[in-house]
Scaffold this motif. Structure first.
Motif, PDB file in Angstrom:
ATOM      1  N   SER A  49      -8.155  -1.911   7.575  1.00 33.60           N
ATOM      2  CA  SER A  49      -7.420  -1.198   6.563  1.00 33.60           C
ATOM      3  C   SER A  49      -6.057  -1.723   6.512  1.00 33.60           C
ATOM      4  CB  SER A  49      -6.996   0.304   6.924  1.00 33.60           C
ATOM      5  OG  SER A  49      -8.392   0.994   7.126  1.00 33.60           O
TER       6      SER A  49
ATOM      7  N   PHE B 213      -6.715   2.758   1.025  1.00 33.31           N
ATOM      8  CA  PHE B 213      -6.522   1.576   1.934  1.00 33.31           C
ATOM      9  C   PHE B 213      -5.461   2.080   2.981  1.00 33.31           C
ATOM     10  CE2 PHE B 213      -7.987   0.316  -2.007  1.00 33.31           C
ATOM     11  CZ  PHE B 213      -8.975  -0.571  -1.731  1.00 33.31           C
TER      12      PHE B 213
ATOM     13  N   SER C  19       0.968  -1.229   0.042  1.00 33.46           N
ATOM     14  CA  SER C  19       0.016   0.125   0.124  1.00 33.46           C
ATOM     15  C   SER C  19       0.849   1.231   0.036  1.00 33.46           C
ATOM     16  CB  SER C  19      -0.784   0.351   1.251  1.00 33.46           C
ATOM     17  OG  SER C  19      -1.797  -0.959   1.163  1.00 33.46           O
TER      18      SER C  19
END
Ligand SMILES: NC(=O)c1ccc[n+]([C@@H]2O[C@H](COP(=O)([O-])OP(=O)(O)OC[C@H]3O[C@@H](n4cnc5c(N)ncnc54)[C@H](OP(=O)(O)O)[C@@H]3O)[C@@H](O)[C@H]2O)c1
Length: 347
Positions: free
Chosen positions: A287, A260, A153
């Protein structure tokens, strides 16, 4: 034909995943969520009962059906469930072994998933990171581990999505010793993980490299890991070095817009963990990572910071997403919006 999912394993990952699927099965368009509990432990009776109350069905092997029945549970043979379930999600530390011994003998039309530690099971999948990798031709996927979700991420949010040229990404995984639900493997002092991978340091950078390699990227990544005497959650230190100079304002905007990653002013993992316990699903944050925004530091072309990793929560939606995608190729992304209620921007 009914749309059935079988979750194998009821541990740190299996237990909340069964709950997530069972409690949202109507919205997700799934008929049955079955779970395979292997060992009939009387001290885990409450867990089984709670999962049944959430709408899931217990299955087990023929030899212990009577033990579960004697605890008062309705239970079916797992062999039937292997046949009747189109999606099988392995949540055990034995996914590759189970593939060899069981899943590979079932219909190849099903979708099989294994978790984190089962490197080699199939291509990596992480919800929101490589959604396009899901397709009906591929029948098995490796759900990325917690650290892979977090590191991927960060790389995606600050480098790939912004087309910033990444020279190098360096990561230190400061790992919790064991999960709050576990007795084993507690570490009395910081314990270093060997750099046993000449190219990547530890497997954490290797896994993220391989995930993005599936997308045609060739990233320069390196990771180290150390286990700390805490049960709360992992914390990740990261440094991204770009070709061009960057500025903190743009980086903060990227974080604000990330779907995210969430952010926090909290500086300790117990504070973040505690928020998850109070407001997360099954006490977990879903998350991919929680950036400590006051740790973000920009100097010339370098971004450095810390990100908390909800290790027992951030991989869950990936297993759900890959299941819904199997049944609803055209509307799976819309169906996944049911989980937005568990996602926070700032905590
Ligand atoms: N813990 C985390 O934070 C985390 C995060 C991301 C990914 N993962 C990955 O998720 C997987 C599971 O980890 P976990 O932490 O959830 O493990 P865990 O808490 O130790 O639970 C393992 C579960 O697997 C079951 N099991 C083990 N071998 C089995 C077999 N051969 N057949 C059927 N059931 C079996 C056990 O069942 P019985 O007790 O009934 O025997 C138990 O319910 C691993 O691949 C791990 O790398 C873990």
């Amino acid at each position: 034909m009914n749309k059935n999912i079988l979750v194998v394993g009821t541990g740190t990952i299996g237990e909340p995943l069964i709950g997530l699927l069972a409690q949202h099965k109507e919205e997700l368009g799934v008929d049955n969520v079955n779970f395979f509990k292997r060992t009939p432990l009387t001290d885990e009776q409450g867990k089984v009962e709670a999962l049944i109350r959430k709408g899931a069905n217990l299955v087990t092997t023929n030899d212990v059906i009577k033990d579960f029945k004697s605890m008062g549970f309705n239970v079916e043979d797992v062999e039937k469930s292997y046949k009747d379930s189109q999606v099988i999600i392995d949540c055990t530390p034995a996914g590759n072994k189970n593939w060899e011994e069981i899943y590979s003998k079932l219909s190849g039309e099903k979708r099989f998933m294994a978790q984190g530690s089962e490197h080699g099971f199939g291509p990596f999948f992480a919800w929101g990171i490589n959604n396009d990798s899901l397709n009906q031709e591929q029948n098995k996927y490796l759900i990325a581990s917690c650290n892979t979700h977090n590191i991927a991420s960060i790389v995606k949010t600050f480098a790939l999505d912004k087309s910033r040229d990444l020279n190098e990404g360096r990561f230190v995984c400061l790992r919790r010793a064991n999960d709050v639900s576990q007795n084993d493997s507690f570490s009395p002092s910081p314990t270093i993980t060997k750099h046993d991978n000449q190219e990547f340091g530890t497997h954490h950078a290797r896994d993220v490299f391989e995930l993005f390699q599936q997308e045609g990227e060739d990233l320069n990544l390196f990771s180290s890991a150390i286990k700390l005497p805490t049960q709360y959650m992992h914390t990740l230190w990261f440094n991204l070095s770009f070709e061009e100079k960057i500025n903190l304002e743009n980086i903060s905007d990227d974080l604000e817009n990330s779907e995210f990653l969430m952010s926090t002013e909290k500086l300790s993992s117990n504070k973040v963990f505690s928020f998850g316990r109070d407001h997360g699903y099954h006490g977990r944050l879903l998350s991919h990572g929680i950036i400590a925004k006051e740790s973000l530091h920009v100097k010339d072309n370098n971004l450095t910071g810390y990100c908390f990793t909800p290790q027992d929560g951030n991989a869950l939606l990936s297993s759900v997403a890959a299941s819904v995608n199997y049944f609803y190729e055209d509307s799976w992304i819309d169906k996944m919006s049911i989980f937005n209620k568990y996602i926070f921007k700032n905590i």
